[in-house]
Design a protein around this motif. Structure first.
Motif, PDB file in Angstrom:
ATOM      1  N   LYS A  70     -90.538  56.493 -30.888  1.00 57.18           N
ATOM      2  CA  LYS A  70     -89.099  56.239 -30.779  1.00 57.18           C
ATOM      3  C   LYS A  70     -88.657  56.320 -29.332  1.00 57.18           C
ATOM      4  CE  LYS A  70     -87.022  57.980 -35.040  1.00 57.18           C
ATOM      5  NZ  LYS A  70     -86.070  59.008 -35.489  1.00 57.18           N
ATOM      6  N   CYS A  71     -87.667  55.521 -28.976  1.00 55.80           N
ATOM      7  CA  CYS A  71     -87.081  55.606 -27.633  1.00 55.80           C
ATOM      8  C   CYS A  71     -86.329  56.943 -27.542  1.00 55.80           C
ATOM      9  CB  CYS A  71     -86.136  54.433 -27.415  1.00 55.80           C
ATOM     10  SG  CYS A  71     -85.057  54.646 -25.995  1.00 55.80           S
ATOM     11  N   PRO A  72     -86.565  57.754 -26.469  1.00 61.47           N
ATOM     12  CA  PRO A  72     -85.893  59.058 -26.392  1.00 61.47           C
ATOM     13  C   PRO A  72     -84.395  58.945 -26.103  1.00 61.47           C
ATOM     14  CG  PRO A  72     -87.130  58.645 -24.392  1.00 61.47           C
ATOM     15  CD  PRO A  72     -87.452  57.508 -25.322  1.00 61.47           C
ATOM     16  N   MET A  73     -83.947  57.765 -25.686  1.00 62.51           N
ATOM     17  CA  MET A  73     -82.529  57.589 -25.364  1.00 62.51           C
ATOM     18  C   MET A  73     -81.717  57.059 -26.541  1.00 62.51           C
ATOM     19  SD  MET A  73     -82.148  58.792 -22.418  1.00 62.51           S
ATOM     20  CE  MET A  73     -80.577  58.198 -21.770  1.00 62.51           C
ATOM     21  N   CYS A  74     -82.215  55.965 -27.193  1.00 59.57           N
ATOM     22  CA  CYS A  74     -81.417  55.380 -28.277  1.00 59.57           C
ATOM     23  C   CYS A  74     -82.022  55.669 -29.652  1.00 59.57           C
ATOM     24  CB  CYS A  74     -81.242  53.879 -28.077  1.00 59.57           C
ATOM     25  SG  CYS A  74     -82.754  52.933 -28.346  1.00 59.57           S
ATOM     26  N   HIS A  75     -83.217  56.271 -29.669  1.00 62.06           N
ATOM     27  CA  HIS A  75     -83.879  56.698 -30.917  1.00 62.06           C
ATOM     28  C   HIS A  75     -84.265  55.545 -31.838  1.00 62.06           C
ATOM     29  CE1 HIS A  75     -82.784  60.614 -29.449  1.00 62.06           C
ATOM     30  NE2 HIS A  75     -81.533  60.203 -29.373  1.00 62.06           N
ATOM     31  N   TYR A 133     -90.151  50.697 -20.971  1.00 63.46           N
ATOM     32  CA  TYR A 133     -88.863  50.015 -21.015  1.00 63.46           C
ATOM     33  C   TYR A 133     -88.496  49.771 -22.478  1.00 63.46           C
ATOM     34  CZ  TYR A 133     -85.200  46.548 -20.499  1.00 63.46           C
ATOM     35  OH  TYR A 133     -84.006  45.895 -20.586  1.00 63.46           O
ATOM     36  N   CYS A 134     -87.289  50.196 -22.864  1.00 65.16           N
ATOM     37  CA  CYS A 134     -86.846  49.988 -24.243  1.00 65.16           C
ATOM     38  C   CYS A 134     -85.968  48.746 -24.301  1.00 65.16           C
ATOM     39  CB  CYS A 134     -86.079  51.213 -24.738  1.00 65.16           C
ATOM     40  SG  CYS A 134     -85.254  50.929 -26.312  1.00 65.16           S
ATOM     41  N   GLN A 135     -86.379  47.789 -25.112  1.00 67.65           N
ATOM     42  CA  GLN A 135     -85.623  46.532 -25.201  1.00 67.65           C
ATOM     43  C   GLN A 135     -84.321  46.706 -25.977  1.00 67.65           C
ATOM     44  OE1 GLN A 135     -88.304  43.598 -26.786  1.00 67.65           O
ATOM     45  NE2 GLN A 135     -89.155  43.164 -24.770  1.00 67.65           N
ATOM     46  N   VAL A 136     -84.250  47.746 -26.806  1.00 66.12           N
ATOM     47  CA  VAL A 136     -83.045  47.935 -27.630  1.00 66.12           C
ATOM     48  C   VAL A 136     -81.872  48.414 -26.778  1.00 66.12           C
ATOM     49  CG1 VAL A 136     -82.074  49.105 -29.650  1.00 66.12           C
ATOM     50  CG2 VAL A 136     -84.481  48.400 -29.655  1.00 66.12           C
ATOM     51  N   CYS A 137     -82.087  49.494 -25.993  1.00 69.50           N
ATOM     52  CA  CYS A 137     -80.971  50.022 -25.191  1.00 69.50           C
ATOM     53  C   CYS A 137     -81.030  49.539 -23.750  1.00 69.50           C
ATOM     54  CB  CYS A 137     -80.923  51.547 -25.257  1.00 69.50           C
ATOM     55  SG  CYS A 137     -82.363  52.370 -24.578  1.00 69.50           S
ATOM     56  N   GLY A 138     -82.126  48.877 -23.380  1.00 65.53           N
ATOM     57  CA  GLY A 138     -82.220  48.334 -22.025  1.00 65.53           C
ATOM     58  C   GLY A 138     -82.418  49.397 -20.971  1.00 65.53           C
TER      59      GLY A 138
HETATM   60 ZN   LIG Z   1     -83.809  52.741 -26.313  1.00 66.93          ZN
END
Ligand SMILES: [Zn+2]
Length: 232
Positions: A25-30, A64-69
């Motif tokens: 999971k992305c640690p910023m947007c989960h 790099y997370c494509q969901v939250c950028g």
């Molecule tokens: Zn994210």
């Protein structure tokens, strides 16, 4: 999902092909994370094992997370793997935004302070502050009990707010909620005081009891709503 990458050794500049299992999971947007990697380096890493500070080589990956950028860093330590020899597995991903906990909106309306304190206790737990998070859950319990009673007896709100928690708990009519609150308070005291009276229990039990309490409170609210329907 296991990915193959070539990481750079920070000392020699040499390229090292390796396998790693990206954070899920992305640690910023989960959101679920696809493992997108911008760069990766093998460098020393310090960690504590059985109270001892140790050093090993770790894999630092810039993701790099494509969901939250947003970009973030994943740190991976190597572990033996039956088929691949060695695989780097996630240790931590930073920076991290705490994941909002899902409390029913009715509970959030009944006691916003309970939700806030519970979230802080949970954040402490997530950061391995397990010796103090129990005190946080104990504080959350107090706010839940008092706000629950004040909603039922608004005319006594001042007394309920000021009296000891044990006294407030005695006011609860619902036996299930009362039992859960009473036991949570006992275990909560163990998390706060020098001596522990109830061996074999921990903050995990307080959490489970708080969760059950919120479920019973929601059942009660549903029943109250049903009572409001007039017979026709
Ligand atoms: Zn994210």
């Amino acid at each position: 999902m296991i990915k193959r990458i070539t990481a750079e050794n920070y000392e020699s500049g040499g390229k090292i092909p390796l396998h790693f299992r990206p954070v899920k999971k992305c640690p910023m947007c989960h959101s679920t994370f696809n493992g997108e990697t911008m760069s990766s380096v093998i460098a020393p890493y310090e960690f504590v094992e059985y109270g001892e500070t140790k050093r090993d080589w770790a894999l630092y990956v810039l993701h790099y997370c494509q969901v939250c950028g947003l970009g973030f860093c994943g740190i991976y330590s190597q572990e033996p793997d039956r088929s691949l020899g060695r695989v780097y597995k996630p240790v931590v991903a930073i920076p991290e935004r705490s994941e909002p906990l899902e409390f029913d909106p009715q509970i959030a309306r009944l006691s916003p302070a309970f939700v806030k304190i519970y979230e802080e206790a949970h954040a402490a737990e997530k950061h391995d502050l397990t010796l103090i998070c129990g005190m946080g859950y104990r504080k959350a319990l107090e706010f839940l009990v008092k706000d629950y009673l004040i909603e039922k007896h608004p005319q006594e709100s001042d007394t309920i707010a000021k009296e000891p928690l044990s006294q407030s708990i005695r006011r609860i009519d619902n036996l299930q909620i009362k039992t859960l609150a009473e036991r949570s308070a006992w275990l909560g005291n163990d998390e706060t005081h020098y001596t522990k009276k109830h061996d074999g229990y921990s903050y995990e039990d307080i959490k489970a009891f708080l969760e059950a309490m919120t479920a019973f409170i929601l059942y009660e609210k549903t029943v109250e709503k049903a009572f409001l329907i007039p017979r026709k």
